[in-house]
Write a protein that holds these residues in place. Structure first.
Motif, short mmCIF file in Angstrom:
data_model
loop_
_atom_site.label_atom_id
_atom_site.label_comp_id
_atom_site.label_asym_id
_atom_site.label_seq_id
_atom_site.Cartn_x
_atom_site.Cartn_y
_atom_site.Cartn_z
N GLU A 168 -6.48 10.54 6.63
CA GLU A 168 -7.58 10.94 5.76
C GLU A 168 -8.02 9.77 4.88
N ARG A 169 -9.35 9.62 4.68
CA ARG A 169 -9.88 8.58 3.79
C ARG A 169 -9.80 9.09 2.36
N LEU A 170 -9.20 8.30 1.49
CA LEU A 170 -8.99 8.70 0.10
C LEU A 170 -9.45 7.58 -0.83
N VAL A 189 0.86 -1.18 0.00
CA VAL A 189 0.00 0.00 0.00
C VAL A 189 0.90 1.23 0.00
N TYR A 190 0.66 2.11 -0.96
CA TYR A 190 1.37 3.39 -1.04
C TYR A 190 0.34 4.48 -0.81
N ARG A 191 0.59 5.35 0.18
CA ARG A 191 -0.40 6.36 0.55
C ARG A 191 0.28 7.63 1.05
N PRO A 192 -0.45 8.74 1.04
CA PRO A 192 0.11 9.97 1.61
C PRO A 192 0.07 9.90 3.13
N PRO A 193 0.89 10.68 3.82
CA PRO A 193 0.85 10.69 5.28
C PRO A 193 -0.51 11.19 5.79
#
Length: 94
Positions: free
Chosen positions: A72-74, A65-69
């Motif tokens: 927040e639900r995206l 999984v690659y996500r922003p810090p």
């Protein structure tokens, strides 16, 4: 009702001057499409490796999984390819 005259030969795309050159350029783009690679800024993407995702039949899939810090639900973007989760293709010709 009167019939319209057939289109002149130059009005057909493949009979225009330069059509062969245009076709070759299009085939080159199809055979080797242009690719741009985006490198995110350091710290702007968090990477969680081998996260367990249970399926309805009890099977557990392991995903990266690659996500922003942040919390927040995206929306999700899914990327699947035939190389395997951790065996990414190498960059050539860069």
């Amino acid at each position: 009702m009167a019939r319209s005259a057939p289109a002149p030969v130059l009005d057909r795309a493949w009979h225009r001057p330069g059509a062969f050159r245009y076709a070759l350029a299009r085939l080159g783009g199809i055979a080797r499409p242009p690719v741009s690679v985006y490198e995110p800024a350091p710290g702007s993407v968090l990477s969680d490796r081998d996260v367990a995702v249970p399926m309805a039949d009890g099977t557990v899939l392991r995903v990266n999984v690659y996500r922003p810090p942040g919390e927040e639900r995206l929306p999700v973007l899914l990327s699947a390819h035939p190389y395997g989760k951790d065996r990414l293709p190498t960059r050539r010709g860069c």
